[in-house]
Write a protein that holds these residues in place. Sequence first.
Motif, short mmCIF file in Angstrom:
data_model
loop_
_atom_site.label_atom_id
_atom_site.label_comp_id
_atom_site.label_asym_id
_atom_site.label_seq_id
_atom_site.Cartn_x
_atom_site.Cartn_y
_atom_site.Cartn_z
N ALA A 55 -7.62 -1.05 -0.93
CA ALA A 55 -6.52 -1.34 -1.84
C ALA A 55 -5.56 -2.39 -1.31
O ALA A 55 -4.83 -3.00 -2.08
N GLY A 56 -5.55 -2.60 -0.01
CA GLY A 56 -4.60 -3.52 0.60
C GLY A 56 -3.44 -2.75 1.19
O GLY A 56 -3.15 -1.62 0.79
N TYR A 57 -2.74 -3.36 2.13
CA TYR A 57 -1.66 -2.69 2.84
C TYR A 57 -0.49 -2.36 1.92
O TYR A 57 0.00 -1.24 1.92
N LEU A 58 -0.07 -3.32 1.11
CA LEU A 58 1.08 -3.08 0.22
C LEU A 58 0.79 -2.02 -0.84
O LEU A 58 1.53 -1.03 -0.94
N PRO A 59 -0.28 -2.16 -1.62
CA PRO A 59 -0.52 -1.13 -2.64
C PRO A 59 -0.78 0.26 -2.06
O PRO A 59 -0.28 1.25 -2.59
N ALA A 60 -1.53 0.33 -0.96
CA ALA A 60 -1.81 1.65 -0.36
C ALA A 60 -0.55 2.29 0.19
O ALA A 60 -0.33 3.49 0.02
N THR A 61 0.31 1.49 0.82
CA THR A 61 1.54 2.04 1.39
C THR A 61 2.48 2.53 0.29
O THR A 61 3.05 3.62 0.39
N VAL A 62 2.63 1.75 -0.75
CA VAL A 62 3.50 2.17 -1.86
C VAL A 62 2.92 3.41 -2.54
O VAL A 62 3.65 4.38 -2.81
N LEU A 63 1.62 3.41 -2.81
CA LEU A 63 0.99 4.54 -3.47
C LEU A 63 1.13 5.82 -2.65
O LEU A 63 1.52 6.87 -3.18
N PHE A 64 0.87 5.74 -1.35
CA PHE A 64 0.95 6.94 -0.53
C PHE A 64 2.38 7.39 -0.30
O PHE A 64 2.65 8.58 -0.18
N ALA A 65 3.34 6.46 -0.26
CA ALA A 65 4.74 6.85 -0.14
C ALA A 65 5.17 7.63 -1.38
O ALA A 65 5.85 8.67 -1.28
N ILE A 66 4.76 7.16 -2.54
CA ILE A 66 5.10 7.86 -3.78
C ILE A 66 4.40 9.22 -3.84
O ILE A 66 5.01 10.24 -4.17
N MET A 67 3.11 9.24 -3.50
CA MET A 67 2.36 10.50 -3.55
C MET A 67 2.93 11.53 -2.57
O MET A 67 3.03 12.72 -2.90
N LEU A 68 3.31 11.10 -1.37
CA LEU A 68 3.88 12.03 -0.40
C LEU A 68 5.26 12.52 -0.83
O LEU A 68 5.62 13.68 -0.60
N ALA B 277 -6.74 9.63 4.75
CA ALA B 277 -6.98 9.05 3.43
C ALA B 277 -6.28 7.69 3.30
O ALA B 277 -6.84 6.74 2.75
N TYR B 278 -5.06 7.60 3.84
CA TYR B 278 -4.33 6.33 3.82
C TYR B 278 -5.07 5.26 4.63
O TYR B 278 -5.23 4.13 4.18
N ALA B 279 -5.54 5.63 5.81
CA ALA B 279 -6.26 4.67 6.66
C ALA B 279 -7.56 4.21 6.00
O ALA B 279 -7.97 3.07 6.17
N ILE B 280 -8.18 5.07 5.23
CA ILE B 280 -9.40 4.70 4.50
C ILE B 280 -9.06 3.80 3.32
O ILE B 280 -9.79 2.86 3.00
N ALA B 281 -7.92 4.05 2.66
CA ALA B 281 -7.55 3.31 1.46
C ALA B 281 -7.08 1.89 1.75
O ALA B 281 -7.27 1.00 0.92
N VAL B 282 -6.45 1.64 2.89
CA VAL B 282 -5.87 0.32 3.18
C VAL B 282 -6.90 -0.81 3.10
O VAL B 282 -6.63 -1.83 2.45
N PRO B 283 -8.09 -0.71 3.69
CA PRO B 283 -9.04 -1.83 3.59
C PRO B 283 -9.52 -2.10 2.15
O PRO B 283 -9.97 -3.20 1.85
#
Length: 179
Positions: A111-124, A103-109
Amino acid sequence: MSRVKSLQSLFKRYRRPGDIVFAWFVFIFSVFMLLQIADQTVWKSGGKLFSQPRFWPAVSLTGMAIFAALHLLGSALSPRIAGRWHEVGRWVASVEYAGWFIAYAIAVPYAGYLPATVLFAIMLALRVGYRRVSTVLIAAAVAVVIVLLFKTMLQVNLPSGLVYEYLPDGLRQIMLTYF
């Protein structure tokens, strides 16, 4: 008598409750792979045996199938251990994290690297049970540091998010370059 007992203790192994399920899975998988070898590799006429493209994969898959069959036999002849399906359930539950990564790999293109990484770090962080605001903020800060490390310092080329296209020109260029 003591020699026999010591040999038994030498070859005694600890078995997990899901051992037989694992043995069946590996055996079926290895036999399936062995059956596919003719379609996936070639046998060149006139070539030496050890240089044939099919030889070493066939040797390794045959060995895998034989040892998987021996493991299955040993598991089948051993006493039954309680808790088999609980153990298998734990294996299946671990696949969830592969889903998070996909899901993270799908979201990066998008949402962008920064927003996807922050979002998934918080969600995890929330998924594994952290509920304190300070802990969730630390997860977000670690995500920002990871992005800065990879994208800015190491200059790893990652896909930019489609969401960046909606930013003003100056900010868009900064986000595309550094985040």
